[in-house]
Design a protein around this motif. Sequence first.
Motif, PDB file in Angstrom:
ATOM      1  N   LEU A 180     -43.241-110.459 -60.369  1.00  0.00           N
ATOM      2  CA  LEU A 180     -41.894-111.001 -60.515  1.00  0.00           C
ATOM      3  C   LEU A 180     -40.944-109.881 -60.945  1.00  0.00           C
ATOM      4  N   GLY A 207     -47.147-108.687 -55.726  1.00  0.00           N
ATOM      5  CA  GLY A 207     -46.391-109.928 -55.912  1.00  0.00           C
ATOM      6  C   GLY A 207     -45.884-110.118 -57.326  1.00  0.00           C
ATOM      7  N   HIS A 224     -44.360-105.115 -54.511  1.00  0.00           N
ATOM      8  CA  HIS A 224     -44.453-106.067 -53.408  1.00  0.00           C
ATOM      9  C   HIS A 224     -45.891-106.271 -52.929  1.00  0.00           C
ATOM     10  N   TYR A 231     -38.022-117.268 -56.472  1.00  0.00           N
ATOM     11  CA  TYR A 231     -38.769-117.701 -55.297  1.00  0.00           C
ATOM     12  C   TYR A 231     -39.905-116.722 -55.042  1.00  0.00           C
ATOM     13  N   SER A 232     -40.851-117.141 -54.214  1.00  0.00           N
ATOM     14  CA  SER A 232     -41.923-116.244 -53.787  1.00  0.00           C
ATOM     15  C   SER A 232     -42.246-116.525 -52.325  1.00  0.00           C
ATOM     16  N   SER A 233     -42.608-115.460 -51.612  1.00  0.00           N
ATOM     17  CA  SER A 233     -42.947-115.542 -50.184  1.00  0.00           C
ATOM     18  C   SER A 233     -43.985-114.486 -49.856  1.00  0.00           C
ATOM     19  N   LYS A 234     -44.863-114.809 -48.903  1.00  0.00           N
ATOM     20  CA  LYS A 234     -45.886-113.853 -48.435  1.00  0.00           C
ATOM     21  C   LYS A 234     -45.503-113.322 -47.068  1.00  0.00           C
ATOM     22  N   SER A 262     -45.614-109.216 -50.483  1.00  0.00           N
ATOM     23  CA  SER A 262     -45.031-110.490 -50.903  1.00  0.00           C
ATOM     24  C   SER A 262     -43.787-110.230 -51.731  1.00  0.00           C
ATOM     25  N   GLU A 263     -42.920-111.224 -51.767  1.00  0.00           N
ATOM     26  CA  GLU A 263     -41.746-111.189 -52.636  1.00  0.00           C
ATOM     27  C   GLU A 263     -41.938-112.222 -53.731  1.00  0.00           C
ATOM     28  N   HIS A 264     -41.636-111.834 -54.941  1.00  0.00           N
ATOM     29  CA  HIS A 264     -41.613-112.749 -56.081  1.00  0.00           C
ATOM     30  C   HIS A 264     -40.431-112.277 -56.913  1.00  0.00           C
ATOM     31  N   GLU A 265     -39.282-112.899 -56.649  1.00  0.00           N
ATOM     32  CA  GLU A 265     -38.037-112.365 -57.194  1.00  0.00           C
ATOM     33  C   GLU A 265     -37.273-113.373 -58.037  1.00  0.00           C
TER      34      GLU A 265
END
Length: 194
Positions: free
Chosen positions: A29, A27, A24, A120-123, A128-131
């Motif tokens: 995947l 970031g 995380h 998706y990805s979010s900061k 960060s999430e990149h899932e």
Amino acid sequence: MKESLILVDEHDVAIGTAEKIDTHRKGLLHRAFSLFIYCADKKMFLLQKRSKEKYHSGGKWSNSCCSHPYKSETWFESLQRAVCDELNLSLYINKDISCKSSDSPVYLDKTLFFAGSFIYSSKYDELSEHELDYVFIYVVDSAFNEINTNPSEVSEIKWLTIDEIEKWIEQSPDDFSTWFEKAFNLVKKSLGNL
């Protein structure tokens, strides 16, 4: 024990593993899942408000349970672990279920439905999430009367209809986790199959 997440490419091919927080921070995947518990007789979904103690998205509303499959876990083990950790519930599903992100929406057994997947990805500040998020629906005949949630994971729960959730999202989208609406859209598309 460090939690090893499964790193994947955009086609869901496993390319390695990495420790959860490191994944995380960078970031990377990785595989994840969002589980919605659906009460068939009341046509309602169980939502949870994430605990303020969570490493990100604390205080946001989201699906019934979400987590990551850990290295060497089966889908059965991963789903059971997460639901127990967050909601103190056990799922009655077949131990031999299997699923790939490319699969069409389908029942994996008589209670567990695979609705699809998305990336998706979010900061979030330093994380960060990149899932690649697998979306599951667990169908129950009636709503659980009491759920003894884990307060370090979940601060509140609600049973809501599709219409109530849609209205809430429209009025206050920032109340929800960043992945919720995309996962919820897959769930809505699956309702005719439940």
